[in-house]
Structure formats: C-alpha cells, structure tokens
Design an enzyme around this catalytic site. Structure first.
Site, short mmCIF file in Angstrom:
data_model
loop_
_atom_site.label_atom_id
_atom_site.label_comp_id
_atom_site.label_asym_id
_atom_site.label_seq_id
_atom_site.Cartn_x
_atom_site.Cartn_y
_atom_site.Cartn_z
N ASP A 141 3.78 -21.71 14.23
CA ASP A 141 3.65 -22.11 15.63
C ASP A 141 4.44 -23.10 15.99
O ASP A 141 5.06 -23.51 15.28
CB ASP A 141 2.24 -22.17 15.80
N GLU A 347 -4.72 -22.47 25.94
CA GLU A 347 -5.00 -23.15 24.78
C GLU A 347 -6.12 -24.49 24.82
O GLU A 347 -7.25 -24.09 25.23
CB GLU A 347 -3.69 -23.88 24.23
#
Length: 491
Positions: A141, A347
């Site tokens: 990521d 997020e």
C-alpha cells in the site's frame, strides 16, 4: 481495484469500500474481477493472471488480509482473530479472486495478532503464494513498508528488508524512491535479500505485464475516451442507485404506506444538508482524496434536482436545508423529503466512535417530521445512528452514497420502479452494540442483515388493480360504478 474483505465494524473509515459483513456476499462480488479483466477461457490455468485485451484493466484485490476486522474499526489497526477465523471470514474471497485470474493483490496496513501484514512472510509468501498458488504480483500500500515500524520510517532499511522478504513484489513509494533503491541494492549486495527473491518479484511483474499486452501496446488506448461520462454510463449508474437503495420503513403502520409518493401534489418540502450537494452524494475518493462539498466540482443531478424533474409541473417544490418547525407548520405541505447523513471522508479520517449524522440534521428531522408526513433519506457510507428519530419518521431510506445520479433515488421514491434492495450489513441500535454481526450471540439490531422492504412500481400497481376484476371485468370499472352510484344517491 476491489476490496475483498468482510467488514465487521462500521466504525471503520473504509466501511463503504467493502461489500458486506458476510463473506459469502464478498465472495460473490469477486465477479467484478471478470468485469475488469474479462472472462478467462475455459482451458485457462487457474491462479494465473488474465487480462483479456486492451479494453480491459488489471484488477487488484485488497487489502490482504483481515483489514475489515480491526479492533473497534480503527483504520490500520490490529485484527485479533485465530487462524480458523481468518481463513473462514477474511480469506475466502481471496481464494475466489485468484481462481478468477486476478492480476495483483495489495497488502493491508493493518496487523494480524500484532504482526504487521507488510512484514508477514507466513501469510504473504507462505499462504498466498504457496497454499493459494497466486501467480500474480503482490503490491504494497501507499508508504506501506514505512509503516512496518512505529513511528513510520524510523528504521527504513529494516522496513525494506522485512517487506521484500515477506513477499512484496512491487512497492508503492510516493516520495523517497532514491532511498528505497539504495537500501534495496545494498541489502542485495550484502546477501541479506537473495537474488532468487528479486527474480521472483520481477518474474511476477513481467507475467502481469505480458498478460496485459503492455509490451505490444505500451501507451494508453484513447479510443474509448468519449465513453467517459456518457449517457449510457450515467443510465447504468442510475440503475445501480435505484437497485441498491434499501427501504427500511414505509408508513407509521403497514396499512398506510407513504411510498410511492404522489408526483402531483400542491406543495412539497425538500430539506436537509444532503438534498442539494453532489459532493455529499459522492463521498470520499471523489475528485479529491477526502471528497468535496457542493455542486461545482463534477457534473450530475442532486436529489433536489431529481425531485424537481420527477414531480408534476404544477407541484410547488420548496427547498430549505434547515427549516424551523414554525416554517414547516405554517406552509401546509402535503409531504416532505428530508436528505441527511455524513460528510465525505476517506480512510482514517472516516474512523468514528459515534457514527452520528451532521449537525443540524437531527433537528431537521424533528422539525420536519413532527409537523408533516416525511421520508428521510440517509446518505452515508455505512449505518449511522437513527434509532432516536425513527418514531417520528414516516418512511426511511438507506441511500448509501448514490454518486452523481440523484434520479436513481427519485425513480423509487415516486414509484417508477419498486424498492428491491437489502441491507448488506446489520444496522445497529446504538454504537455500544458494536461490533455486531449476523450470527453473533448478542445479535439485536435495529434492522437485521438482509432486511429491506419491497414496493411495487406505480405501473405495476395500476396494471394489477385494473386486471383484478370478477369474471374478467376490470376492477377499475367496478370502482367507477360504485362512485357513480354514491354520487347519484347523495345529496
């Protein structure tokens, strides 16, 4: 990309990126990989990446593995679960995606029982590449290897070593490319990371590139550029909206449903923070990382705009984002549509321990729904607190994040189509119940998993009522005779 995770706690800021709390639904949704990459031929070897032509793209399944089960739904946190639970809840969709030829898999920021997934060789190399026979490449990521240490980047050489040895083949590095190359080169020269590990990574990346035809066609194909935002695409998005809406309540009692709403009414009220805001309809990851507010950043139809287009030309539509009770009571509205919910987020910024709607939305519900018949539309990426207000609401709709096509909402509100959607996750009464998922011993939701009221479209209702007569005579004919009879014998 496709988030192949079973979401276990709606307090997580990435809730809307998942498909369901039920891993079986997540497994079914792995068919999105076939939509992105194309259908592999029948004789294609399972587990090998497949991309079927230049009008397809390589899919990425993420985030491996268990990031939907972190403690208290905290982003990038720790998923505490035994191997049996990990394999039965969080792993099945990855197995299915590999069988369907997914090209890449992204590793999660989160940890499993205290061990960072970006450094977990047992699961990345041992299980994913070994047991599941994944032949594509594993990608980190954004700054994922930096976060192997706490604080991030505090021992970068160690992070590079741990991530590559765990089995990460491609590393997402937005800022410090030179530092990464220097550290990795030194680790290979000093035999800390073997050339076999480098060869494995390069071979996997090349396999995906070959399957995509990147060496034959390395540049972007612009032949489909005019399709972006086309009416056909918007029509499909509108269909997706109306099919995904979930009707949670329809009338104060079953015998007096409010939906479908009449299109022809003298005067109706539209209220709430989300009634005229495309940014709120779209949510995070739209135009900007954290989304936006207002109607100036993309093209589309707000719920207010859709209502104005749907109702009869003689109907007066009054809009107030935050009307007081006196205004509502004094205007003699036939009914009201109230759109409320969450502001956009993505997020960690979306992590919430309270799951409340924006202010002043609760008072808008109270002011409007205690004075006039009302439909409340919830625009949110997840279930939010609604139980305190539900008794004053006549009808309640979970609209999730409908995006730019607000007419998908009015399609079902006004009965052009019936409601058909069901909840992909349980709707809690209070946040104190969380985490709570179907099958739990303490399961006591406000609305259970798979709940959703259905309605018929107005054309279906009319067709049924006019054909349900006696001896083949239309029912509507009997009604008309009764009405004439009543008028004739009434003074």
């Amino acid at each position: 990309m496709s988030l192949l995770l079973a979401l276990r706690d709606p307090r997580w800021g990435r809730c809307y990126e998942s498909y369901s709390e039920d891993h079986k639904i997540v497994q079914e949704m792995t068919d999105v990989i076939l939509g992105l990459q194309g259908d592999p031929p029948s004789n294609f070897r399972k587990g090998v990446p497949f991309v079927g032509g230049k009008d397809k793209v390589a899919a990425c399944a993420k985030h491996f593995v268990g990031d939907g089960g972190t403690t208290n739904g905290i982003n990038e946190n720790n998923t505490v679960i035994d191997m049996h639970g990990l394999l039965s809840i969080h792993m099945p969709a990855y197995s299915d995606s590999i069988i369907k030829g997914v090209s890449t898999i992204m590793v999660s920021y989160s940890s499993w029982n205290g061990e960072k997934m970006h450094a977990n060789r047992e699961l990345v190399t041992g299980f994913l590449k070994g047991t599941l026979k994944f032949k594509g490449f594993v990608i980190s990521d954004w700054q994922g290897i930096d976060r192997i240490t706490s604080p991030p980047h505090s021992n970068y050489t160690y992070s590079v070593q741990s991530g590559i040895q765990a089995g990460i083949d491609m590393v997402m590095i937005p800022f410090n490319l030179t530092e990464f190359i220097d550290d990795l080169t030194d680790l290979v020269k000093n035999n800390v990371i073997t050339m076999d590990r480098i060869d494995d990574a390069v071979g996997r990346i090349l396999l995906v590139k070959f399957s995509m035809g990147l060496f034959e066609n390395p540049l972007a194909d612009l032949s489909l550029v005019n399709e972006l935002g086309s009416q056909a695409h918007r029509d499909l998005a509108r269909e997706a909206v109306r099919k995904s809406l979930v009707l949670l309540k329809n009338g104060k009692n079953e015998s007096h449903p409010l939906i479908p709403l009449p299109k022809k009414a003298p005067k109706i009220l539209v209220a709430g923070s989300h009634a005229d805001n495309l940014g709120y309809q779209c949510g995070g990851w739209t135009i900007n990382w954290q989304g936006f507010s207002g109607n100036n950043y993309t093209r589309g139809t707000t719920i207010l705009g859709a209502i104005r287009s749907a109702v009869d030309s003689s109907t007066e539509v009054v809009y107030r984002d935050n009307p007081d009770s006196d205004f509502v009571k004094s205007n003699n509205f036939d009914y009201a549509i109230v759109a409320v919910g969450e502001a956009p987020y993505a997020e960690t910024a979306g992590d919430s321990m309270t799951l409340t709607m924006l202010d002043p939305d609760p008072s808008v519900i109270t002011n409007v729904c205690e004075a006039v018949k009302c439909v409340v539309i919830i625009i949110s990426g997840r279930p939010i607190v609604i139980e305190p207000y539900i008794s004053s609401v006549d009808a309640l709709v979970a609209a999730w994040l409908p995006g730019t096509e607000g007419q998908g909402v009015t399609d079902v509100l006004f009965g052009d189509y019936g409601f058909s959607g069901k909840l992909p996750r349980s709707w809690f009464k209070t946040v104190d119940q969380l985490p709570m998922n179907v099958g739990d011993p303490h399961y006591d939701p406000l609305f259970p998993f798979d709940f959703g009221l259905k309605t018929e479209s107005v054309p279906s209702i009319v067709a049924r009522s006019t054909s349900a007569g006696v001896d083949g005579k239309p029912f509507v004919f009997l009604v008309m005779i009764s009405l004439i009879f009543a008028l004739y014998f009434t003074d």
